[in-house]
Write a protein that holds these residues in place. Structure first.
Motif, PDB file in Angstrom:
ATOM      1  N   PHE A 109       0.811  -1.221   0.000  1.00 38.61           N
ATOM      2  CA  PHE A 109       0.000   0.000   0.000  1.00 38.61           C
ATOM      3  C   PHE A 109       0.844   1.271   0.000  1.00 38.61           C
ATOM      4  N   VAL A 110       0.340   2.280  -0.695  1.00 39.23           N
ATOM      5  CA  VAL A 110       0.798   3.654  -0.509  1.00 39.23           C
ATOM      6  C   VAL A 110      -0.017   4.308   0.602  1.00 39.23           C
ATOM      7  N   VAL A 111      -1.303   4.089   0.567  1.00 39.71           N
ATOM      8  CA  VAL A 111      -2.225   4.569   1.595  1.00 39.71           C
ATOM      9  C   VAL A 111      -3.363   3.574   1.694  1.00 39.71           C
ATOM     10  N   ARG A 112      -3.919   3.405   2.890  1.00 37.66           N
ATOM     11  CA  ARG A 112      -5.028   2.464   3.061  1.00 37.66           C
ATOM     12  C   ARG A 112      -5.941   2.969   4.159  1.00 37.66           C
ATOM     13  N   ASP A 113      -7.210   2.538   4.107  1.00 45.39           N
ATOM     14  CA  ASP A 113      -8.170   2.848   5.164  1.00 45.39           C
ATOM     15  C   ASP A 113      -9.204   1.728   5.169  1.00 45.39           C
ATOM     16  N   VAL A 114      -8.925   0.706   5.946  1.00 42.42           N
ATOM     17  CA  VAL A 114      -9.794  -0.479   5.969  1.00 42.42           C
ATOM     18  C   VAL A 114     -11.143  -0.133   6.584  1.00 42.42           C
ATOM     19  N   GLU A 115     -11.150   0.694   7.630  1.00 46.17           N
ATOM     20  CA  GLU A 115     -12.415   1.024   8.293  1.00 46.17           C
ATOM     21  C   GLU A 115     -13.316   1.837   7.374  1.00 46.17           C
ATOM     22  N   ALA A 116     -12.747   2.793   6.649  1.00 45.87           N
ATOM     23  CA  ALA A 116     -13.558   3.574   5.711  1.00 45.87           C
ATOM     24  C   ALA A 116     -14.099   2.687   4.595  1.00 45.87           C
ATOM     25  N   ALA A 117     -13.294   1.732   4.151  1.00 44.88           N
ATOM     26  CA  ALA A 117     -13.757   0.814   3.112  1.00 44.88           C
ATOM     27  C   ALA A 117     -14.914  -0.035   3.622  1.00 44.88           C
ATOM     28  N   LEU A 118     -14.839  -0.481   4.865  1.00 44.11           N
ATOM     29  CA  LEU A 118     -15.936  -1.265   5.427  1.00 44.11           C
ATOM     30  C   LEU A 118     -17.217  -0.440   5.478  1.00 44.11           C
ATOM     31  N   ARG A 119     -17.115   0.796   5.906  1.00 43.51           N
ATOM     32  CA  ARG A 119     -18.310   1.647   5.952  1.00 43.51           C
ATOM     33  C   ARG A 119     -18.896   1.824   4.552  1.00 43.51           C
ATOM     34  N   ALA A 120     -18.025   2.052   3.564  1.00 43.06           N
ATOM     35  CA  ALA A 120     -18.497   2.197   2.190  1.00 43.06           C
ATOM     36  C   ALA A 120     -19.095   0.889   1.689  1.00 43.06           C
ATOM     37  N   GLY A 121     -18.460  -0.220   2.057  1.00 41.67           N
ATOM     38  CA  GLY A 121     -18.952  -1.520   1.625  1.00 41.67           C
ATOM     39  C   GLY A 121     -20.317  -1.844   2.203  1.00 41.67           C
ATOM     40  N   GLN A 122     -20.548  -1.459   3.445  1.00 42.19           N
ATOM     41  CA  GLN A 122     -21.839  -1.734   4.075  1.00 42.19           C
ATOM     42  C   GLN A 122     -22.961  -0.937   3.426  1.00 42.19           C
ATOM     43  N   ALA A 123     -22.625   0.200   2.843  1.00 42.74           N
ATOM     44  CA  ALA A 123     -23.632   1.038   2.178  1.00 42.74           C
ATOM     45  C   ALA A 123     -23.740   0.744   0.683  1.00 42.74           C
ATOM     46  N   ALA A 124     -22.853  -0.115   0.162  1.00 44.96           N
ATOM     47  CA  ALA A 124     -22.783  -0.341  -1.276  1.00 44.96           C
ATOM     48  C   ALA A 124     -23.902  -1.249  -1.760  1.00 44.96           C
TER      49      ALA A 124
END
Length: 420
Positions: free
Chosen positions: A39-54
């Motif tokens: 990774f250059v940058v990552r945000d697993v928690e933000a991805a989970l929030r986006a995934g739950q709304a996807a």
């Protein structure tokens, strides 16, 4: 490794929970990322929030994006200090399409400088002392490490097929133009092509088909033996003994499983086309990176600066001649593909080289990128040291699903033999 297709099915059926998937990923990243450095940058928690709304067929699954592809919510530096902390206003078209399809962006992955030769810090998860390949280094390594089930990359020479081979995963470069490159940092507008990484062929077929809006899935049908053209030695590309042995194994398995095999010699124009690739690439790169060269040449790596200087000496007449050779070779490939479904050859000269100073050679990939043809790395074979050896299948332009079907069939024979 994580299978995007199997995860999507499990999430759809309710047998897996999205938060459990992300928790397992977060734990794995915490343990392995300090060594792999995908990774250059990552945000697993933000991805989970986006995934739950996807919503959409990708079911909120995490997807990683190579750092030469714009993201509106994460920095995009193109692998260069010139663009440090650059934040695009909006996503690249392919990222927007991925989000529409239900993907959640987990992070940006390491690319070589402007997707060219200068390596980044990423290491091969299978053996940390070896390169993961490039330029899509972090995308391939992250799939192999189990950090995400799908990742975007790009290929100008061999930057999808080769790292997929080195990391022992599937890498698919669709036909040129089938995935939009709007918002990708262009190095060569004739050659740059988006591609996808996944655990296996069914995964990249599933993900790439969704992004392209095409039915490329291969898991819904019974695989049948394809007609395989066996490329005679390419005069510009030499494979090592391990790779030649792997190719012999693939040929024997394919023949035993009922595939009609035919030896194919490339027309002489292909030798000219291989040389034309560099002319086209360097001429276009010099213009695509004109601002960076003019304003910040001291921040370019020596290898890139020299390439751009050489590209500036190529005149329009030589460029046009190279483009004409490419057009002739594409017509010649179309004639070849009237006899077979796919062409089989190595994905790379051998296994991933030791050390991180180079990402390996793209000699087995460049001319096929120039052809604009679909190309896929079929994983499953290894050398005596356990390092992956990739087999490349190349199809006819626009015959992406047929190419993926052939790759899925071959991969199944590797699995049945116990290699995969």
């Amino acid at each position: 490794m994580l299978s995007a297709l199997e995860l999507a099915k499990a999430l759809h059926s309710g047998s897996r929970r999205l938060d459990d998937v992300y928790r397992e990923i977060a734990e794995r990243v915490e343990i392995r990322e300090p060594d792999v450095r995908a990774f250059v940058v990552r945000d697993v928690e933000a991805a989970l929030r986006a995934g739950q709304a996807a919503t959409g067929p990708l079911m909120g699954l995490p997807m990683a994006i190579k750092d030469n592809i714009d993201t509106g919510d994460m920095p995009t530096a193109y692998g260069s200090p010139i663009h440090k902390d650059h934040r695009p206003a909006v996503d690249a078209a392919i990222v927007a399409l991925a989000r529409r399809a239900g993907a959640a962006i987990i992070g940006k992955t390491v690319t070589t400088e402007f997707a060219f030769f200068q390596p980044g810090p990423t290491r091969n998860p299978g053996n940390l002392d070896h390169t993961p390949g490039g330029s899509s280094s972090g995308s391939a390594a992250g799939i192999a490490a189990g950090f995400f089930p799908l990742a975007l990359g790009t290929q100008t020479g061999g930057s999808v097929v080769r790292p997929a081979a080195f990391c022992g995963i599937a890498g698919f470069k669709p036909s040129f133009g089938h995935l939009p490159v709007v918002g990708v940092k262009i190095f060569s507008w004739t050659l740059d092509t988006l591609g996808l990484f996944g655990k296996g062929i069914a995964d990249v077929a599933f993900g790439a088909g969704i992004l392209a809006g095409r039915d490329w899935r291969v898991d819904t049908m019974v695989p049948t033996p394809p007609r395989i053209g066996l490329i005679e030695p390419q005069p510009w590309a030499q494979a090592d003994d391990d790779m030649l042995a792997a190719l012999d194994t693939a040929r024997a398995l394919a023949e035993r499983a009922g595939a009609p095999l035919q030896r194919v010699s490339l027309p002489p124009v292909f030798r000219e086309a291989f040389a034309a690739h560099k002319v086209i690439q360097d001429y276009e790169a010099t213009r695509a990176l004109a601002a960076e060269f003019d304003k910040a040449s001291g921040m370019l790596s020596p290898v890139l600066r020299e390439t751009l200087q050489e590209g500036a000496t190529i005149d329009a007449e030589a460029y046009d001649a190279a483009q004409e050779i490419a057009a002739q070779a594409r017509r010649a490939q179309a004639d070849l593909m009237s006899q077979v479904d796919v062409l089989m050859m190595p994905s790379a000269p051998g296994a991933a080289p030791a050390g991180l100073a180079s990402t390996g050679s793209s000699v087995f990939n460049r001319v096929w990128t120039l052809m604009g043809a679909p190309a896929v790395n079929v994983p499953g074979l290894h050398n005596a040291a356990g390092l992956p050896l990739g087999i490349q299948l190349v199809g006819a332009y626009g015959r992406d699903r047929a190419t993926l079907q052939a790759a899925h069939w071959l991969e199944g024979n590797f699995v049945a033999r116990g290699d995969a």
